[in-house]
Design a protein around this motif. Structure first.
Motif, short mmCIF file in Angstrom:
data_model
loop_
_atom_site.label_atom_id
_atom_site.label_comp_id
_atom_site.label_asym_id
_atom_site.label_seq_id
_atom_site.Cartn_x
_atom_site.Cartn_y
_atom_site.Cartn_z
N GLU A 1 20.57 -2.25 25.12
CA GLU A 1 20.35 -3.25 26.17
C GLU A 1 18.93 -3.79 26.12
O GLU A 1 18.71 -4.99 26.34
CB GLU A 1 20.65 -2.66 27.54
N LYS B 1 18.75 -6.45 23.42
CA LYS B 1 19.39 -7.69 23.85
C LYS B 1 18.49 -8.48 24.79
O LYS B 1 18.37 -9.71 24.67
CB LYS B 1 20.72 -7.38 24.54
N GLN B 2 17.85 -7.78 25.71
CA GLN B 2 16.99 -8.48 26.67
C GLN B 2 15.74 -9.04 26.00
O GLN B 2 15.31 -10.16 26.31
CB GLN B 2 16.61 -7.53 27.81
N ARG B 3 15.17 -8.28 25.07
CA ARG B 3 13.99 -8.79 24.36
C ARG B 3 14.37 -9.95 23.44
O ARG B 3 13.60 -10.90 23.27
CB ARG B 3 13.31 -7.67 23.57
N GLN C 1 14.51 -13.01 25.54
CA GLN C 1 13.18 -13.53 25.83
C GLN C 1 12.60 -14.27 24.62
O GLN C 1 11.88 -15.26 24.77
CB GLN C 1 12.25 -12.38 26.25
N ARG D 1 24.37 -13.73 29.92
CA ARG D 1 23.14 -13.61 29.13
C ARG D 1 22.53 -14.97 28.78
O ARG D 1 21.31 -15.09 28.66
CB ARG D 1 23.41 -12.80 27.86
#
Length: 331
Positions: A99, A102-104, A107, A157
């Motif tokens: 996770e 995915k978040q980085r 960004q 997302r």
């Protein structure tokens, strides 16, 4: 006439200045940068962006788009260290926890929008990844809910990402491609619906990835005419009447293996009907660049880039004045 550019991803090992000099010598109008720009740095460092623009200007080249293909892949994918770590910057991979990666990655795709803004361009091409690509075949049995969850994950997302693109007045152009949330006409429509037809979301049209699937790539242009933000000129060889050993899914062979059903080819040496594509682009009033994404495992890439440029130059033409149609009707 539309500008003809070179996508630099297949030349990423060549320093930008050397490649720019070659591209100018070959006759390209500009570049689509893939692997030659530090997205993270370009998103915050205006002087770095100016250095890139000045370098291109030195060789009379324009910049039309940048690539966020590799980092975009990690936004929705099921993260696997063997597949994703080699293609991601270390600051995006981090500790490898799924996770967090995915978040980085999300960004970094947002950073690409600010990089594009700082570079004075409107297009970021890329991939989205997909949490449901592994469910493509439909066996063992798959419920509709599982597929719905995949598009819901995509929307969750990507909507915040696209909102940042809107703030920057930049478009994200998804390259329709196997392993993405959209890989044909039906899945492209579903992806658009998932993000509520977000104005910053559209497509980088690449006919090669549609042709070998048997998808009508001319209909794709017509169906999504207002969402064609960028165009890749890329050819592929396939033959529905020729038996092969490795089918459409590739049989776990590498690209270029002659046993495959399809292999990418230098422009004009495959099966894509670029004449119809140019006419369709004229009909939908596409005025953006035609970006050569060269790939052919049997050919020297510098020779291939040059012959592909000449192929596009010969093929492209300006649409006739509509007054001609009216005059013809009166006769």
């Amino acid at each position: 006439m539309r500008s003809v550019t070179l996508f630099t991803a297949q030349f990423a090992d060549i320093p930008l200045e050397i490649l720019a000099a070659k591209a100018r010598e070959w006759g390209f109008d500009g570049l689509e940068l893939g692997g030659h720009v530090d997205i993270h740095k370009a998103s915050t460092d205006q002087s770095y962006c100016q250095e890139i623009l000045s370098l291109l200007s030195k060789y009379n080249l324009k910049l039309f788009a940048i690539s966020a293909h590799l980092v975009g892949q990690a936004v929705c994918d099921r993260i696997d260290e063997r597949r994703h770590r080699p293609i991601l910057p270390e600051h995006v991979w981090g500790d490898g926890e799924s996770e967090g990666v995915k978040q980085r990655a999300a960004q970094e795709v947002i950073a690409a929008a600010y990089a594009a803004k700082n570079l004075g361009i409107k297009i970021v091409n890329g991939f989205t990844g997909s949490s449901i690509w592994h469910l493509l075949y439909g066996f063992p049995p798959i419920s509709p809910e599982q597929i719905n969850e995949g598009y819901e994950d995509f929307a969750k997302r990507w909507k915040p990402i696209l909102d940042e693109y809107k703030k920057c007045d930049v478009h994200f152009a998804l390259e329709i491609h196997p392993s993405e949330i959209a890989f044909d006409i039906v899945s492209a429509e579903r992806a658009l619906n998932a993000v509520d037809n977000h104005p910053s979301f559209g497509f980088n049209f690449d006919p090669s990835h549609l042709g070998y699937q048997g998808v009508d790539y001319i209909e794709f242009l017509r169906r999504f005419k207002s969402r064609i933000f960028h165009v890749h000129m890329k050819d592929v060889d396939f033959d529905w009447n020729r038996p092969c050993e490795a089918g459409v899914f590739g049989g776990h062979t590498v690209f270029g293996d002659p046993r495959r059903f399809f292999n990418f080819r230098s422009l004009g040496r495959g099966k894509i009907d670029f004449e119809r594509i140019i006419r369709a682009l004229n009909q939908i009033n596409y005025e953006g660049p035609l970006s050569v994404e060269w790939e052919d495992g049997d050919m020297d890439r510098e020779i291939g880039a040059q012959e592909s440029l000449q192929f596009v130059r010969r093929l492209d033409f300006k649409r006739g004045d509509k007054q001609f149609d009216a005059a013809f009707t009166k006769q």
